[in-house]
Enzyme design. Sequence first.
Site, PDB file in Angstrom:
ATOM      1  N   ASP A 169     -41.698  31.828  26.694  1.00 24.81           N
ATOM      2  CA  ASP A 169     -42.787  31.173  27.406  1.00 24.81           C
ATOM      3  C   ASP A 169     -42.123  30.015  28.169  1.00 24.81           C
ATOM      4  O   ASP A 169     -41.029  29.574  27.793  1.00 24.81           O
ATOM      5  CB  ASP A 169     -43.816  30.659  26.393  1.00 24.81           C
ATOM      6  CG  ASP A 169     -44.926  29.857  27.044  1.00 24.81           C
ATOM      7  OD1 ASP A 169     -45.480  30.303  28.062  1.00 24.81           O
ATOM      8  OD2 ASP A 169     -45.246  28.760  26.524  1.00 24.81           O
ATOM      9  N   ASP A 212     -43.795  26.673  29.760  1.00 26.77           N
ATOM     10  CA  ASP A 212     -44.278  25.333  29.428  1.00 26.77           C
ATOM     11  C   ASP A 212     -44.377  25.153  27.918  1.00 26.77           C
ATOM     12  O   ASP A 212     -45.103  25.874  27.240  1.00 26.77           O
ATOM     13  CB  ASP A 212     -45.628  25.069  30.094  1.00 26.77           C
ATOM     14  CG  ASP A 212     -45.546  25.193  31.613  1.00 26.77           C
ATOM     15  OD1 ASP A 212     -44.565  24.697  32.194  1.00 26.77           O
ATOM     16  OD2 ASP A 212     -46.462  25.792  32.211  1.00 26.77           O
TER      17      ASP A 212
END
Length: 186
Positions: A12, A14
């Site tokens: 992922d 952020d």
Amino acid sequence: MSVKLHKALFLDRDGVVNVDHGYVYQSDKFEFINGIFNTCKTFYDAGYKVIVVTNQSGIGRGYYTEADFLALTQWMKTQFSNHNIEIADVYFCPHHPNKALPEYLKQCDCRKPAPGMLLQGIKEHNIDPKQSIMVGDKLSDMQAAQKAGITTRVLVRSGQSLDESAKQHADLVIDSIDDLTEPLAL
């Protein structure tokens, strides 16, 4: 002739690659998480493809454009390249089911917890999900990985409060990406 399957380190963005300051789209506001380069280099050198999969509803909400996101992504990939790490791909979902501009307002199969971005990466890069790892900081990351058949799911604490149910979907919970120091025995 069979196609060679690869293993991948899915990340992922952020909260895993960079500190989640909320809707980051400019390089001067992009702060890399401590240890991200060392960890990715270890996996890259061990033969993993590094692939980023990221929900980007800020595009759909009109906070920034796809062009802004793509420019930041190119800059981010260059920073990894400067550390001798190739980012194989970056997949992003600009959609949101109820908080977006009309062209992005939809229920899609790419926004995590849906597995669309992961499945696309698996297909396009000949990835074996059983030999791959997903690292995320939210329940939706773990759910998407589970739906995509990725057997190793790592939940990283990124300063956010973790939903207890997210831990139930993870194989490993770590405080920092720095704690993922070597490829797991799969």
